[in-house]
Design an enzyme around this catalytic site. Structure first.
Site, PDB file in Angstrom:
ATOM      1  N   SER A 238       0.847  -1.196   0.000  1.00  0.00           N
ATOM      2  CA  SER A 238       0.000   0.000   0.000  1.00  0.00           C
ATOM      3  C   SER A 238       0.882   1.245   0.000  1.00  0.00           C
ATOM      4  O   SER A 238       2.108   1.154   0.014  1.00  0.00           O
ATOM      5  CB  SER A 238      -0.906   0.006   1.229  1.00  0.00           C
ATOM      6  OG  SER A 238      -0.128   0.267   2.378  1.00  0.00           O
ATOM      7  N   LYS A 239       0.189   2.367   0.006  1.00  0.00           N
ATOM      8  CA  LYS A 239       0.865   3.661  -0.065  1.00  0.00           C
ATOM      9  C   LYS A 239       2.002   3.806   0.940  1.00  0.00           C
ATOM     10  O   LYS A 239       3.015   4.399   0.650  1.00  0.00           O
ATOM     11  CB  LYS A 239      -0.158   4.751   0.235  1.00  0.00           C
ATOM     12  CG  LYS A 239      -0.649   5.471  -0.985  1.00  0.00           C
ATOM     13  CD  LYS A 239      -1.467   6.664  -0.547  1.00  0.00           C
ATOM     14  CE  LYS A 239      -2.475   6.987  -1.639  1.00  0.00           C
ATOM     15  NZ  LYS A 239      -3.532   7.849  -1.210  1.00  0.00           N
ATOM     16  N   ARG A 240       1.769   3.255   2.117  1.00  0.00           N
ATOM     17  CA  ARG A 240       2.794   3.516   3.131  1.00  0.00           C
ATOM     18  C   ARG A 240       4.103   2.772   2.865  1.00  0.00           C
ATOM     19  O   ARG A 240       5.084   2.975   3.551  1.00  0.00           O
ATOM     20  CB  ARG A 240       2.237   3.266   4.532  1.00  0.00           C
ATOM     21  CG  ARG A 240       2.114   1.870   4.923  1.00  0.00           C
ATOM     22  CD  ARG A 240       1.171   1.690   6.089  1.00  0.00           C
ATOM     23  NE  ARG A 240       0.606   0.374   5.994  1.00  0.00           N
ATOM     24  CZ  ARG A 240       1.271  -0.729   6.302  1.00  0.00           C
ATOM     25  NH1 ARG A 240       2.496  -0.657   6.766  1.00  0.00           N
ATOM     26  NH2 ARG A 240       0.714  -1.907   6.154  1.00  0.00           N
ATOM     27  N   HIS A 241       4.106   1.910   1.836  1.00  0.00           N
ATOM     28  CA  HIS A 241       5.378   1.281   1.479  1.00  0.00           C
ATOM     29  C   HIS A 241       6.183   2.117   0.495  1.00  0.00           C
ATOM     30  O   HIS A 241       7.144   1.647  -0.090  1.00  0.00           O
ATOM     31  CB  HIS A 241       5.134  -0.109   0.898  1.00  0.00           C
ATOM     32  CG  HIS A 241       4.557  -1.075   1.875  1.00  0.00           C
ATOM     33  ND1 HIS A 241       3.262  -1.510   1.811  1.00  0.00           N
ATOM     34  CD2 HIS A 241       5.089  -1.662   2.967  1.00  0.00           C
ATOM     35  CE1 HIS A 241       3.020  -2.342   2.812  1.00  0.00           C
ATOM     36  NE2 HIS A 241       4.117  -2.429   3.533  1.00  0.00           N
ATOM     37  N   GLY A 242       5.758   3.347   0.296  1.00  0.00           N
ATOM     38  CA  GLY A 242       6.537   4.221  -0.586  1.00  0.00           C
ATOM     39  C   GLY A 242       5.907   4.325  -1.958  1.00  0.00           C
ATOM     40  O   GLY A 242       4.696   4.274  -2.103  1.00  0.00           O
TER      41      GLY A 242
END
Ligand code: GLU
Length: 465
Positions: A238-242
């Protein structure tokens, strides 16, 4: 029968790496079997779909080279068709109008929970033929009451669902708009999709879709539900993985063929081969060889593959990509052959094309300042004289090529009794502003005689002042 696959993104966010993998597998399967790859935009969620997301998805697919043979078809443009099919199902007794109010449904639900049952629509209007004038109805699909639905999934194998677990799905809301699973069914039918390849988050929708297809007299397609891509921490990517938007990888200097190569290996393999050209992927990929365990996204491996593709690509392939990245730095580089030489001399020093572009800015923009520390170290009083003389004699060089420049510089250094490095570093500083560049002969050759000499003259003027 011709193979027809589709990619059916919902434009509620950008095209991410997982979506691109789904598109890739559908595209590869179609290409391999000389089939048709259909692009369908599932934009019926009017609140969450945006035109920007649609554009972003189209741009991402185009950049990746996963170009559709048919479409893009937009579900919002097909509402009339969905309505017709709903009427057809109603007329055939395969769907019915349900006039339950919200309150009734809530009561039903509360009672079921109180009895320890799983909440579900209990079929109240299933066999009723009356109507409630003035009350808006929804339309529900008459799901079979008993028996099982078997999904013979190419990736997951045989997955069995009980009809008793599936209640009568709403296919049209009270305002008449069709619902998601129903639109997918009508589209897969109308677009004659033979292979539905999609993320395994849709596996649970499949029994409902299968029942509807059967009710419409269709032969169901082959299903292949792909495992998720996880982040390095094991959670769904998801987004929080960059960086997860496909276009972000483009901006960071990744080559689409490297990304596709990376993605094809997530869940699929061919021996222990890591590097695949697009042609090889098309020739070797088979959906039947995809395994069902989720795989983790690994940026280092993607970066490594990117470098491999940069090294192996014909230089001319990288020229437009380099030009694009230079343009983003405000540099208009027109000379095709000069760009090709930059690629050849620079590619082994960079992991991405963006890095290569940033390392190459000096070719197109004369230095406005010189690395002070390096100047103190390399531009000594003793070297200024030989440097001026070298510059002079370079201007008389008949042939401006890397070998000719090399021959001159090494001959000149020997003649003056100074090391090659002592001479090359100040020249490099003069033309690049810093101490990092390809070999000095290649650097000067690529710059061209006029530009190289004018930079040398200017630096000498600054340093001699
Ligand atoms: N629109 C769905 C999604 O973006 C895909 C549906 C399908 O492939 O059937 O997840």
């Amino acid at each position: 029968m011709a193979i027809r696959t589709r990619f059916a993104p919902s434009p509620t966010g950008f095209l991410h790496i997982g979506g691109l993998r789904t598109a890739l597998f559908s595209w590869l399967y179609a290409r391999r079997h000389s089939g048709v790859f259909v692009l369908r935009v599932e934009d019926t969620d009017l609140e969450r779909s945006t035109p920007e997301a649609v554009q972003q998805i189209l741009d991402g697919l185009e950049w990746a080279g996963l170009v559709q043979d048919e479409g893009p078809f937009f579900q919002t443009k097909r509402f009339d068709r969905y309505k017709d099919v709903i009427e057809e199902l109603l007329a055939g007794g395969k769907a019915y109008r349900c006039y339950c109010s919200k309150e009734e449904l809530e009561k039903m639900r509360a009672e079921q929970i109180a009895r320890g049952e799983k909440p579900r629509y209990d079929g109240l209007w299933r066999e009723r033929t009356d109507s409630l004038p003035g009350v808006a109805s929804v339309v529900r699909f008459k799901n079979p009451l008993a028996g099982e639905v078997v999904v013979d999934d190419v990736v997951h194998g045989r997955v069995v669902f009980q009809n008793s677990e599936l209640d009568d799905l709403i296919i049209a809301r009270s305002d008449g708009t069709p619902t998601y699973n129903f639109c997918v069914v009508v589209d897969d039918m109308d677009m004659q999709i033979t292979h539905v390849i999609r993320g395994d988050d849709h596996l649970n929708n499949t029994p409902r879709q299968l029942n509807m297809l059967l009710a419409l007299g269709q032969r169901p397609p082959v299903y292949a539900h792909l495992p998720m891509i996880l982040g390095p921490d094991g959670a769904k990517l998801s987004k929080r993985h960059g960086a997860v938007s496909v276009l972000q990888y483009r901006d960071e200097g990744f080559l689409p063929e490297a990304i596709l190569n990376y993605l094809v290996r997530l869940g699929w393999s061919h021996g222990d081969q890591e590097f695949f050209s697009i042609e090889e992927m098309i020739r070797l990929f088979d959906i039947a060889d995809v395994n069902k365990s989720a795989s983790a996204f690994n940026l280092e491996k993607l970066t490594w593959l990117n470098q491999q593709h940069m090294m192996r690509a014909p230089a001319a392939r990288l020229v437009p990509v380099l030009r694009w990245h230079l343009e983003r730095e405000g540099i208009q580089a027109a000379d095709e052959s000069q760009l090709e030489q930059v690629v050849v001399s620079q590619r082994e020093r960079a992991k991405t094309v963006r890095e290569m572009a940033l390392n190459s800015v000096f070719f197109f923009r004369a230095p406005v300042a010189y690395d002070e520390k390096a100047v103190r170290k390399h531009v000594t009083a003793e070297v200024l004289g030989p440097l001026a003389e070298a510059s002079n004699r370079l201007s008389q060089l008949a042939e401006w090529s890397a070998p000719a420049i090399h021959a001159f510089i090494s001959g000149f250094a020997a003649e003056k009794g100074i090391s090659l490095g002592k001479l090359a570093q100040p020249i490099r500083l003069a033309v690049c502003g810093g101490t990092v560049s390809p070999p000095i002969d290649a650097t000067l050759a690529i710059l061209g005689k006029t530009e190289a000499l004018s930079r040398l003259t200017r630096a000498l003027a600054v340093w001699s002042a």
